[in-house]
Design a protein around this motif. Structure first.
Motif, PDB file in Angstrom:
ATOM      1  N   GLU A 133       0.816  -1.217   0.000  1.00 18.60           N
ATOM      2  CA  GLU A 133       0.000   0.000   0.000  1.00 18.60           C
ATOM      3  C   GLU A 133       0.850   1.268   0.000  1.00 18.60           C
ATOM      4  O   GLU A 133       0.326   2.363  -0.156  1.00 18.60           O
ATOM      5  CB  GLU A 133      -0.980  -0.007   1.179  1.00 18.60           C
ATOM      6  N   LEU A 134       2.166   1.132   0.176  1.00 14.26           N
ATOM      7  CA  LEU A 134       3.028   2.316   0.213  1.00 14.26           C
ATOM      8  C   LEU A 134       3.771   2.531  -1.103  1.00 14.26           C
ATOM      9  O   LEU A 134       4.454   3.529  -1.293  1.00 14.26           O
ATOM     10  CB  LEU A 134       4.045   2.187   1.352  1.00 14.26           C
ATOM     11  N   VAL A 135       3.632   1.546  -2.021  1.00 16.04           N
ATOM     12  CA  VAL A 135       4.377   1.621  -3.275  1.00 16.04           C
ATOM     13  C   VAL A 135       3.929   2.816  -4.102  1.00 16.04           C
ATOM     14  O   VAL A 135       4.743   3.539  -4.675  1.00 16.04           O
ATOM     15  CB  VAL A 135       4.201   0.306  -4.075  1.00 16.04           C
ATOM     16  N   LYS A 136       2.628   3.057  -4.110  1.00 14.50           N
ATOM     17  CA  LYS A 136       2.078   4.056  -5.023  1.00 14.50           C
ATOM     18  C   LYS A 136       2.635   5.455  -4.758  1.00 14.50           C
ATOM     19  O   LYS A 136       2.977   6.180  -5.694  1.00 14.50           O
ATOM     20  CB  LYS A 136       0.551   4.064  -4.914  1.00 14.50           C
ATOM     21  N   GLU A 137       2.722   5.821  -3.465  1.00 11.82           N
ATOM     22  CA  GLU A 137       3.172   7.188  -3.168  1.00 11.82           C
ATOM     23  C   GLU A 137       4.591   7.426  -3.677  1.00 11.82           C
ATOM     24  O   GLU A 137       4.948   8.525  -4.081  1.00 11.82           O
ATOM     25  CB  GLU A 137       3.063   7.470  -1.658  1.00 11.82           C
ATOM     26  N   VAL A 138       5.406   6.366  -3.674  1.00 13.66           N
ATOM     27  CA  VAL A 138       6.779   6.524  -4.160  1.00 13.66           C
ATOM     28  C   VAL A 138       6.792   6.575  -5.692  1.00 13.66           C
ATOM     29  O   VAL A 138       7.464   7.413  -6.299  1.00 13.66           O
ATOM     30  CB  VAL A 138       7.666   5.382  -3.626  1.00 13.66           C
ATOM     31  N   LEU A 139       6.013   5.691  -6.300  1.00 18.31           N
ATOM     32  CA  LEU A 139       5.952   5.706  -7.764  1.00 18.31           C
ATOM     33  C   LEU A 139       5.398   7.040  -8.268  1.00 18.31           C
ATOM     34  O   LEU A 139       5.857   7.580  -9.276  1.00 18.31           O
ATOM     35  CB  LEU A 139       5.088   4.551  -8.281  1.00 18.31           C
ATOM     36  N   ASP A 140       4.433   7.598  -7.528  1.00 17.83           N
ATOM     37  CA  ASP A 140       3.872   8.899  -7.926  1.00 17.83           C
ATOM     38  C   ASP A 140       4.949   9.979  -7.901  1.00 17.83           C
ATOM     39  O   ASP A 140       5.018  10.822  -8.800  1.00 17.83           O
ATOM     40  CB  ASP A 140       2.717   9.286  -7.001  1.00 17.83           C
ATOM     41  N   ALA A 141       5.771   9.950  -6.869  1.00 16.45           N
ATOM     42  CA  ALA A 141       6.852  10.941  -6.794  1.00 16.45           C
ATOM     43  C   ALA A 141       7.793  10.783  -7.991  1.00 16.45           C
ATOM     44  O   ALA A 141       8.264  11.770  -8.560  1.00 16.45           O
ATOM     45  CB  ALA A 141       7.615  10.768  -5.483  1.00 16.45           C
ATOM     46  N   MET A 142       8.041   9.531  -8.386  1.00 14.46           N
ATOM     47  CA  MET A 142       8.929   9.308  -9.533  1.00 14.46           C
ATOM     48  C   MET A 142       8.263   9.751 -10.838  1.00 14.46           C
ATOM     49  O   MET A 142       8.917  10.305 -11.728  1.00 14.46           O
ATOM     50  CB  MET A 142       9.314   7.827  -9.608  1.00 14.46           C
ATOM     51  N   ARG A 143       6.959   9.518 -10.927  1.00 15.91           N
ATOM     52  CA  ARG A 143       6.250   9.934 -12.142  1.00 15.91           C
ATOM     53  C   ARG A 143       6.329  11.450 -12.327  1.00 15.91           C
ATOM     54  O   ARG A 143       6.535  11.941 -13.435  1.00 15.91           O
ATOM     55  CB  ARG A 143       4.774   9.530 -12.050  1.00 15.91           C
ATOM     56  N   ARG A 144       6.176  12.170 -11.204  1.00  9.75           N
ATOM     57  CA  ARG A 144       6.267  13.627 -11.291  1.00  9.75           C
ATOM     58  C   ARG A 144       7.627  14.039 -11.835  1.00  9.75           C
ATOM     59  O   ARG A 144       7.751  14.964 -12.621  1.00  9.75           O
ATOM     60  CB  ARG A 144       6.048  14.249  -9.912  1.00  9.75           C
ATOM     61  N   LEU A 145       8.630  13.310 -11.406  1.00 11.07           N
ATOM     62  CA  LEU A 145       9.994  13.609 -11.834  1.00 11.07           C
ATOM     63  C   LEU A 145      10.142  13.394 -13.344  1.00 11.07           C
ATOM     64  O   LEU A 145      10.778  14.177 -14.049  1.00 11.07           O
ATOM     65  CB  LEU A 145      10.942  12.675 -11.072  1.00 11.07           C
ATOM     66  N   VAL A 146       9.507  12.325 -13.816  1.00  6.04           N
ATOM     67  CA  VAL A 146       9.532  12.048 -15.258  1.00  6.04           C
ATOM     68  C   VAL A 146       8.875  13.203 -16.007  1.00  6.04           C
ATOM     69  O   VAL A 146       9.409  13.694 -17.008  1.00  6.04           O
ATOM     70  CB  VAL A 146       8.812  10.724 -15.578  1.00  6.04           C
ATOM     71  N   ASP A 147       7.742  13.648 -15.470  1.00  6.41           N
ATOM     72  CA  ASP A 147       7.023  14.744 -16.128  1.00  6.41           C
ATOM     73  C   ASP A 147       7.865  16.008 -16.198  1.00  6.41           C
ATOM     74  O   ASP A 147       7.721  16.815 -17.111  1.00  6.41           O
ATOM     75  CB  ASP A 147       5.713  15.049 -15.380  1.00  6.41           C
ATOM     76  N   GLU A 148       8.724  16.176 -15.197  1.00  6.45           N
ATOM     77  CA  GLU A 148       9.563  17.378 -15.192  1.00  6.45           C
ATOM     78  C   GLU A 148      10.765  17.242 -16.108  1.00  6.45           C
ATOM     79  O   GLU A 148      11.587  18.157 -16.217  1.00  6.45           O
ATOM     80  CB  GLU A 148      10.032  17.674 -13.753  1.00  6.45           C
ATOM     81  N   GLY A 149      10.904  16.059 -16.728  1.00  2.00           N
ATOM     82  CA  GLY A 149      11.955  15.892 -17.723  1.00  2.00           C
ATOM     83  C   GLY A 149      13.279  15.404 -17.178  1.00  2.00           C
ATOM     84  O   GLY A 149      14.312  15.497 -17.849  1.00  2.00           O
TER      85      GLY A 149
END
Ligand code: ADP
Ligand code: MG
Lengths: 382, 246
Positions: free
Chosen positions: B176-192
């Motif tokens: 249940e804690l995986v998503k919050e970390v993956l979300d942080a990484m996704r944001r990073l991807v979006d920022e290039g």
């Protein structure tokens, strides 16, 4: 906080006590009380009633010179009280009664404990037997001692009148012991941490001298080091004053070798990931040691270092070999000089008490710190 | 950036641990803006490869180039290079004796020489980014795994790196804690951000990866577009692995 803060008590599962096992338990207590308490009781009786020394004791404790009237040596009547009480029939009766009762409880306890229907009763039976064993063992030791030449022993080691006038000396001794030990410990920590950092170097040229130092100081007796370096400072370095400082230096050099091993183990117990995280952030080897690894290691080595410190306190007694001046006497030097003036070894009971007065509070603190560190992250985070 | 747009270049990397040949001739180029996902069976050398990029592992043979300079050259100031490469580990590796803020500011102050005030502001900014600004005074031991890992991400990002390395950063987390970390990484991807991500999260690799590398037994078996590899793996080993994990 992880644990829930309810005030509920867990159910009692040990069961109810019963008369039989309880009486075994009580019998064990009584047996030990007869043996140990009996000794105290007879001693108290003889001392408080101030009985006249028995003729055999008085004869051997008298210090009459030719022509002088016969009179007991200093403290002689108190020594005779001790000896006479111990040799009395009353003492023998108490000891033997206690031992017989104790032996009975051992037999009863061990025969019956397996048949007890619940834990509490079983524990009572076992406790009674264990106390019985202690009563028998102490009883045998005291009986054996009682058969020996109690008088000479008591005259030399239990003549408390010879402790008179030693209080100031002991207090000064304790102060100097503590200064020596603290100074040695402080220096030892500095040397030890430096050596530990050399020991974990990947360069053999840095490890080798550290290793040699540690092996030398751990592998030779401290008393040798005190003599050897004492004279090295005096003759080799022509260092003629400040013996006290020199002693602290030698104690610190010795302590350094032991704390080096403690620090090395502490540093190596910090997870490899800590170094990797620090280095991946761009911290140099030195900075990652300084800000990340060593601070964590230091918290972990506090209990073992404090243990070493307790040992060091007792080891300061060895500096007596170097002959400090009277004002610099630590506990043991003072005791030794007091002994050579009084020619009576009873002073060493005071010595033991003085060391205990210093070490027991420290041991207590060590145990508490250890428990705190073990019971979670308090020491790490706070 | 190098003239050809490459940020990292691994040339013929070999790594031996004793007699264990762990990397067997790796050639990879990572371009600015790439999000490279590395997958493969356990023990295939993924972590070792990742750790070679910031020289936590020194390759036995081969060259590593970062930003056009050969960092395997012994004269390189590796500490300086590492300030440009952030890394996040499976086991978080936060410093347990420091609070969250000090975890984030340590390298800012002690490596970049930033002043106390500026470092605190930067830490606040980065912690806010991962939603943990209010935890600045907490010690890592009091945080959940997911929170600790987000702090670790903030700590790495505070250095403003050009490249981020992630080594199975969700593997130690409760599901249940995986998503919050993956979300942080996704944001990073979006920022290039340019990223190399060793992961077991196939969904993540497929969705956000611009490139997928499949490793097996110290070699790169497949290297290409994630969707193409997932849909039609060319190599038999890739196919076997994917059918096993998907
Ligand atoms: N520091 C090390 N010392 C010795 N062997 C290692 C070390 N690190 C990794 N290895 C070995 O290298 C191989 C690859 O490990 P790793 O790169 O961690 O694989 P993966 O991340 O793909 O699971 C494994 O056989 C592992 O045992
Ligand atoms: Mg791995």
């Amino acid at each position: 906080m992880p644990e829930s803060a309810t005030t509920e008590r867990p159910p009692v599962v040990k069961g109810r006590p019963a008369p039989l096992p309880l009486s075994i338990f009580a019998g064990g207590i009584a047996a030990l009380a007869l043996v140990l308490g009996g000794v105290l009781f007879t001693q108290y009786l003889w001392a408080s009633q101030n009985r006249a020394p028995s003729p055999s004791c008085a004869e051997r404790m008298s210090g009459a010179l030719p022509g002088e009237e016969e009179k007991l040596l200093k403290g002689g009547s108190a020594v005779c009280h001790i000896v006479d009480a111990l040799k009395s029939d009353m003492q023998a009766g108490l000891l033997i009664t206690g031992m017989v009762l104790g032996a009975g409880m051992v037999v009863a306890g061990f025969l019956l404990y397996k048949r007890m229907p619940n834990k509490r009763q079983r524990n009572h039976a076992i406790a009674g037997a264990i106390l019985g064993i202690q009563a028998v063992v102490f009883g045998l030791v005291i009986l054996k001692f009682r058969d020996g030449d109690v008088l000479i022993f008591a005259r030399n080691f239990l003549n408390f009148t010879f402790l008179e006038g030693s209080m100031d000396g002991f207090l000064r001794g304790m102060k100097n012991t503590i200064i020596l030990a603290f100074g040695g410990e402080l220096l030892g920590i500095i040397i030890g941490l430096s050596l530990a950092l050399l020991m974990i170097s990947k360069h053999r040229t840095a490890r080798a001298p550290a290793m040699a130092y540690i092996n030398f100081f751990r592998g030779t007796p401290l008393i040798f080091q005190l003599i050897f370096f004492g004279f090295l400072f005096l003759l080799g370095f022509q260092w003629r004053d400040a013996l006290f400082t020199q002693v602290i230096l030698i104690l610190g050099m010795n302590m350094g070798a032991y704390s080096a091993e403690v620090f090395r183990a502490g540093i190596q117990s910090v997870e490899k990931g800590q170094t990797e995280a620090a280095r991946s952030l761009g911290l140099s080897y030195v900075k990652s040691m300084r800000y990340v690894i060593v601070p964590q290691a230091v918290r972990r080595v506090i209990p073992p270092l404090m243990n070493e410190f307790v040992i060091l306190i007792k080891d300061t007694s060895l500096v007596a070999i170097l002959g400090l001046s009277a004002g610099q006497y630590e506990i043991f030097s003072f005791s030794r000089s007091f002994f050579s003036d009084s020619r009576n070894a009873s002073i060493f009971l005071g010595t033991a008490a003085a060391y205990l007065a210093v070490t027991l509070p420290l041991i207590w603190v060590v145990n508490r710190v250890e428990k705190r560190l073990r019971s979670g992250l308090v020491g790490i985070a706070g | 950036m190098n003239e050809d747009g490459s940020l990292v270049r691994l040339e013929n990397i070999h790594k031996w641990f004793g007699s264990n040949h762990v990397l067997k001739g790796i050639d990879v180029t990572v371009h600015e803006g790439d999000v490279v996902a590395i997958i493969g069976p356990s023990g295939s050398g993924k972590s070792t490869l990742l750790r070679t990029i910031n020289l936590l592992e020194e390759p036995t043979e081969g060259r590593v180039l970062f930003d056009g300079a050969e960092i395997t050259d012994i004269r390189t100031n590796v500490d300086e290079v590492r300030t440009h490469i952030g890394m996040v580990f499976q086991s978080y590796n936060l410093f347990p004796h420091m609070n969250v803020r000090d975890n984030v500011t340590l390298a800012l102050r002690k490596v970049l020489g930033m002043g106390e005030k500026e470092a605190r502001e930067r830490a606040h900014q980065e912690l806010e980014h991962v939603g943990l600004a209010e935890k600045a005074d907490a010690y890592p031991g009091s945080l959940s795994g997911g929170q600790q890992q987000r702090v670790a991400i903030a700590r790495a990002l505070a250095m403003r790196p050009k490249l981020m390395l992630f080594d199975e950063v969700t593997s130690a987390l409760d599901p249940e804690l995986v998503k919050e970390v993956l979300d942080a990484m996704r944001r990073l991807v979006d920022e290039g951000m340019t990223m190399v991500v060793v992961t077991h999260e196939m969904g993540f690799a497929r969705e956000v990866g611009t490139r997928l590398i499949f490793m097996d037994q110290g070699k790169i078996v497949e290297d290409g577009n994630p969707r193409e590899i997932f849909d039609a793996p060319k190599d038999g080993r890739t196919r076997a692995f994917l059918s096993h994990v998907l």
